[in-house]
Design a protein around this motif. Structure first.
Motif, PDB file in Angstrom:
ATOM      1  N   ASP A   1      18.867  -8.817  -5.714  1.00 23.15           N
ATOM      2  CA  ASP A   1      18.942  -7.361  -5.637  1.00 23.15           C
ATOM      3  C   ASP A   1      17.715  -6.788  -4.936  1.00 23.15           C
ATOM      4  OD1 ASP A   1      21.342  -7.457  -6.974  1.00 23.15           O
ATOM      5  OD2 ASP A   1      20.474  -7.028  -8.938  1.00 23.15           O
ATOM      6  N   ILE A   2      16.555  -7.362  -5.204  1.00 22.59           N
ATOM      7  CA  ILE A   2      15.330  -6.896  -4.569  1.00 22.59           C
ATOM      8  C   ILE A   2      15.392  -7.128  -3.062  1.00 22.59           C
ATOM      9  CG2 ILE A   2      12.842  -7.329  -4.367  1.00 22.59           C
ATOM     10  CD1 ILE A   2      12.869  -7.934  -7.388  1.00 22.59           C
ATOM     11  N   LYS A   3      15.887  -8.290  -2.659  1.00 24.91           N
ATOM     12  CA  LYS A   3      15.994  -8.585  -1.227  1.00 24.91           C
ATOM     13  C   LYS A   3      16.895  -7.581  -0.521  1.00 24.91           C
ATOM     14  CE  LYS A   3      15.231 -13.559  -1.762  1.00 24.91           C
ATOM     15  NZ  LYS A   3      15.829 -14.918  -1.696  1.00 24.91           N
ATOM     16  N   TYR A   4      17.958  -7.186  -1.173  1.00 24.81           N
ATOM     17  CA  TYR A   4      18.920  -6.258  -0.571  1.00 24.81           C
ATOM     18  C   TYR A   4      18.286  -4.889  -0.334  1.00 24.81           C
ATOM     19  CZ  TYR A   4      23.229  -3.612   0.112  1.00 24.81           C
ATOM     20  OH  TYR A   4      24.211  -2.812   0.638  1.00 24.81           O
ATOM     21  N   ASN A   5      17.386  -4.483  -1.242  1.00 25.02           N
ATOM     22  CA  ASN A   5      16.793  -3.143  -1.161  1.00 25.02           C
ATOM     23  C   ASN A   5      15.305  -3.177  -0.821  1.00 25.02           C
ATOM     24  OD1 ASN A   5      19.166  -1.552  -2.078  1.00 25.02           O
ATOM     25  ND2 ASN A   5      18.874  -2.691  -3.979  1.00 25.02           N
ATOM     26  N   HIS A   6      14.829  -4.261  -0.212  1.00 26.99           N
ATOM     27  CA  HIS A   6      13.386  -4.445  -0.055  1.00 26.99           C
ATOM     28  C   HIS A   6      12.708  -3.365   0.794  1.00 26.99           C
ATOM     29  CE1 HIS A   6      14.697  -6.304   3.774  1.00 26.99           C
ATOM     30  NE2 HIS A   6      13.500  -5.985   4.208  1.00 26.99           N
ATOM     31  N   LYS A   7      13.451  -2.712   1.674  1.00 29.34           N
ATOM     32  CA  LYS A   7      12.848  -1.685   2.527  1.00 29.34           C
ATOM     33  C   LYS A   7      12.473  -0.430   1.744  1.00 29.34           C
ATOM     34  CE  LYS A   7      14.829  -3.177   6.913  1.00 29.34           C
ATOM     35  NZ  LYS A   7      15.627  -2.805   8.099  1.00 29.34           N
ATOM     36  N   ASP A   8      12.940  -0.343   0.507  1.00 28.61           N
ATOM     37  CA  ASP A   8      12.602   0.813  -0.328  1.00 28.61           C
ATOM     38  C   ASP A   8      11.226   0.685  -0.981  1.00 28.61           C
ATOM     39  OD1 ASP A   8      15.103   1.838   0.245  1.00 28.61           O
ATOM     40  OD2 ASP A   8      16.028   1.106  -1.596  1.00 28.61           O
ATOM     41  N   TYR A   9      10.558  -0.476  -0.809  1.00 25.21           N
ATOM     42  CA  TYR A   9       9.314  -0.727  -1.524  1.00 25.21           C
ATOM     43  C   TYR A   9       8.202  -1.149  -0.562  1.00 25.21           C
ATOM     44  CZ  TYR A   9      13.124  -1.243  -4.846  1.00 25.21           C
ATOM     45  OH  TYR A   9      14.275  -1.047  -5.563  1.00 25.21           O
ATOM     46  N   HIS A  10       6.967  -0.893  -0.957  1.00 23.22           N
ATOM     47  CA  HIS A  10       5.835  -1.390  -0.181  1.00 23.22           C
ATOM     48  C   HIS A  10       5.751  -2.913  -0.259  1.00 23.22           C
ATOM     49  CE1 HIS A  10       3.886   2.764  -0.882  1.00 23.22           C
ATOM     50  NE2 HIS A  10       4.251   2.692   0.371  1.00 23.22           N
ATOM     51  N   VAL A  11       5.950  -3.435  -1.476  1.00 20.69           N
ATOM     52  CA  VAL A  11       5.748  -4.862  -1.747  1.00 20.69           C
ATOM     53  C   VAL A  11       6.927  -5.390  -2.551  1.00 20.69           C
ATOM     54  CG1 VAL A  11       4.292  -6.559  -2.935  1.00 20.69           C
ATOM     55  CG2 VAL A  11       3.230  -4.619  -1.746  1.00 20.69           C
ATOM     56  N   SER A  12       7.420  -6.573  -2.180  1.00 19.17           N
ATOM     57  CA  SER A  12       8.476  -7.251  -2.936  1.00 19.17           C
ATOM     58  C   SER A  12       7.976  -8.624  -3.362  1.00 19.17           C
ATOM     59  CB  SER A  12       9.746  -7.410  -2.084  1.00 19.17           C
ATOM     60  OG  SER A  12      10.277  -6.152  -1.721  1.00 19.17           O
TER      61      SER A  12
ATOM     62  N   VAL B   1       5.367 -13.127  -1.985  1.00 26.51           N
ATOM     63  CA  VAL B   1       5.155 -11.683  -1.881  1.00 26.51           C
ATOM     64  C   VAL B   1       5.434 -11.316  -0.426  1.00 26.51           C
ATOM     65  CG1 VAL B   1       2.646 -11.966  -1.518  1.00 26.51           C
ATOM     66  CG2 VAL B   1       3.591  -9.744  -2.172  1.00 26.51           C
ATOM     67  N   CYS B   2       6.289 -10.306  -0.225  1.00 22.62           N
ATOM     68  CA  CYS B   2       6.724  -9.919   1.114  1.00 22.62           C
ATOM     69  C   CYS B   2       6.527  -8.421   1.300  1.00 22.62           C
ATOM     70  CB  CYS B   2       8.197 -10.272   1.330  1.00 22.62           C
ATOM     71  SG  CYS B   2       8.587 -12.017   1.055  1.00 22.62           S
ATOM     72  N   TYR B   3       6.229  -8.037   2.535  1.00 20.64           N
ATOM     73  CA  TYR B   3       6.052  -6.613   2.832  1.00 20.64           C
ATOM     74  C   TYR B   3       6.359  -6.357   4.306  1.00 20.64           C
ATOM     75  CZ  TYR B   3       1.477  -8.518   4.229  1.00 20.64           C
ATOM     76  OH  TYR B   3       0.472  -9.276   4.778  1.00 20.64           O
ATOM     77  N   GLU B   4       6.704  -5.112   4.603  1.00 20.59           N
ATOM     78  CA  GLU B   4       7.040  -4.727   5.965  1.00 20.59           C
ATOM     79  C   GLU B   4       5.777  -4.705   6.834  1.00 20.59           C
ATOM     80  OE1 GLU B   4      10.080  -4.093   7.269  1.00 20.59           O
ATOM     81  OE2 GLU B   4      11.022  -4.584   5.346  1.00 20.59           O
ATOM     82  N   GLU B   5       5.971  -4.925   8.129  1.00 16.48           N
ATOM     83  CA  GLU B   5       4.869  -4.864   9.072  1.00 16.48           C
ATOM     84  C   GLU B   5       4.182  -3.499   8.997  1.00 16.48           C
ATOM     85  OE1 GLU B   5       2.293  -6.386  11.803  1.00 16.48           O
ATOM     86  OE2 GLU B   5       3.993  -7.463  10.932  1.00 16.48           O
ATOM     87  N   GLY B   6       2.888  -3.506   8.879  1.00 12.70           N
ATOM     88  CA  GLY B   6       2.131  -2.255   8.828  1.00 12.70           C
ATOM     89  C   GLY B   6       1.845  -1.752   7.432  1.00 12.70           C
ATOM     90  N   ALA B   7       2.550  -2.274   6.416  1.00 11.68           N
ATOM     91  CA  ALA B   7       2.344  -1.772   5.052  1.00 11.68           C
ATOM     92  C   ALA B   7       0.929  -2.025   4.575  1.00 11.68           C
ATOM     93  CB  ALA B   7       3.349  -2.418   4.096  1.00 11.68           C
ATOM     94  N   ARG B   8       0.316  -3.090   5.055  1.00 11.91           N
ATOM     95  CA  ARG B   8      -1.025  -3.427   4.580  1.00 11.91           C
ATOM     96  C   ARG B   8      -2.099  -2.485   5.125  1.00 11.91           C
ATOM     97  NH1 ARG B   8      -2.903  -9.472   2.886  1.00 11.91           N
ATOM     98  NH2 ARG B   8      -4.572  -8.737   1.514  1.00 11.91           N
ATOM     99  N   GLN B   9      -1.732  -1.652   6.078  1.00 11.53           N
ATOM    100  CA  GLN B   9      -2.673  -0.642   6.559  1.00 11.53           C
ATOM    101  C   GLN B   9      -2.933   0.430   5.495  1.00 11.53           C
ATOM    102  OE1 GLN B   9      -1.432   0.932  10.351  1.00 11.53           O
ATOM    103  NE2 GLN B   9      -0.943  -1.108  11.161  1.00 11.53           N
ATOM    104  N   LEU B  10      -2.019   0.532   4.529  1.00 10.90           N
ATOM    105  CA  LEU B  10      -2.219   1.465   3.424  1.00 10.90           C
ATOM    106  C   LEU B  10      -3.233   0.870   2.449  1.00 10.90           C
ATOM    107  CD1 LEU B  10       1.516   2.395   2.792  1.00 10.90           C
ATOM    108  CD2 LEU B  10      -0.197   3.779   3.976  1.00 10.90           C
ATOM    109  N   PRO B  11      -4.297   1.582   2.144  1.00 13.26           N
ATOM    110  CA  PRO B  11      -5.346   1.015   1.283  1.00 13.26           C
ATOM    111  C   PRO B  11      -4.841   0.542  -0.077  1.00 13.26           C
ATOM    112  CG  PRO B  11      -6.119   3.024   2.338  1.00 13.26           C
ATOM    113  CD  PRO B  11      -4.654   2.924   2.641  1.00 13.26           C
ATOM    114  N   GLN B  12      -3.905   1.309  -0.687  1.00 16.54           N
ATOM    115  CA  GLN B  12      -3.425   0.923  -2.011  1.00 16.54           C
ATOM    116  C   GLN B  12      -2.613  -0.382  -1.953  1.00 16.54           C
ATOM    117  OE1 GLN B  12      -2.268   3.381  -0.170  1.00 16.54           O
ATOM    118  NE2 GLN B  12      -0.189   4.038  -0.698  1.00 16.54           N
TER     119      GLN B  12
END
Length: 293
Positions: free
Chosen positions: A131-142, A261-272
């Motif tokens: 379920d997380i994989k299906y909706n992973h674009k809704d989150y900073h980190v999966s 742990v997976c994240y979209e390209e560019g998400a790590r530019q966010l400090p949090q």
């Protein structure tokens, strides 16, 4: 209209009923119904048709939901820009996490994170990895189990060996016939177990299958002598000193579950996000620091 109103419309569309939506967001059904009525009066149209089975989106409702998605996306972009421009680590951190990891490791990790960065708002969703994989674009980190997410940046956290446990010893030269207890998980976990059973049909023959919803229920059923259970080492490490068990092996290769742990390209530019990933990837998984069981 508040941002929470747009979020409610999206949740109603996702869940399909007022009852399930109320449960998901932890408010009463009358409160959800009243809020939906206000929103429909505000726009002057019917957004959902109430049927006995589920809410059905109207054509006007589709337009409004598309607008709701845009509003929420713009709100998140604004928050991210503000977080990037601030000297403090703040903003919202959205995490989707495998239920097993959220129970076993995440409390200590988030405890460390929130003590260091108290201004960050944590938005956490837990569930099975599919379920997380299906909706992973809704989150900073999966944080997921099994195969890593394609088209994202993924870091391997650890390998989790699988063991089969029972209260009854495993005989060396005869087939063991016992019920097999399984817990709700994604298909990749069940495939690993089924594949191992196929290759080891000369030593293990489940009499019947018993399915439960939670891994903890599965453990307790096994401890009561109801049957065998295949469990990851991350939730059963201490049990190896108390109960008969075998490691799952195919040939000389152990059967394991990968955690990513997976994240979209560019998400790590966010400090949090960067701060969370730094803490997460420095954790000693399957280490005595995290006492489970």
């Amino acid at each position: 209209m508040k941002i929470e109103d747009y979020e409610l419309l999206l949740k109603l569309n996702e869940m399909g009923t007022i009852r399930s939506t109320a449960r998901a967001i932890l408010i009463s059904q009358p409160a959800v119904t009243q809020r939906l009525k206000y929103i429909e009066n505000y726009f002057g149209v019917t957004i959902f048709i109430r049927t006995p089975k589920r809410l059905v989106l109207t054509p006007s409702g589709e337009i409004i939901l598309n607008h709701a998605r845009e509003v929420i996306q713009n709100e998140n972009r604004l928050k991210n820009k503000l977080a990037q421009s601030s000297d403090d680590v703040q903003g919202t951190l959205s995490i989707a996490c495998s239920s097993l990891i959220s129970q076993r490791f995440l409390p200590a990790i988030l405890g460390e994170y929130t003590s260091k960065y108290p201004k960050v708002i944590i938005d956490l969703v837990t569930g099975i990895s599919e379920d997380i994989k299906y909706n992973h674009k809704d989150y900073h980190v999966s944080i997921i189990r099994g195969e890593k997410l394609k088209e994202t940046t993924c870091m391997h956290l650890f390998e989790d060996p699988l063991y089969i446990f029972d209260t009854v010893p495993f005989p060396e030269k005869q087939i063991k016939e016992r019920p097999l207890i399984s817990f709700k998980s994604d298909d990749s976990m069940h495939e690993l177990v089924d594949n191992w059973l196929y290759y080891n049909s000369d030593i293990i023959k489940p009499q019947r299958a018993i399915a439960v919803d939670q891994i903890e229920t599965c453990k307790q059923f096994m401890k009561q002598g109801i049957g065998m259970a295949v469990l990851p080492e991350s939730v059963s490490e201490k049990m190896k000193n108390e109960y008969p068990h075998l490691p799952l092996m195919i040939g000389e290769k152990p059967v394991t579950r990968s955690t990513w742990v997976c994240y979209e390209e560019g998400a790590r530019q966010l400090p949090q996000v960067d701060a969370f990933l730094t803490i997460l990837t420095n954790q000693p998984f399957l280490n005595s620091r995290y006492d489970g069981d």
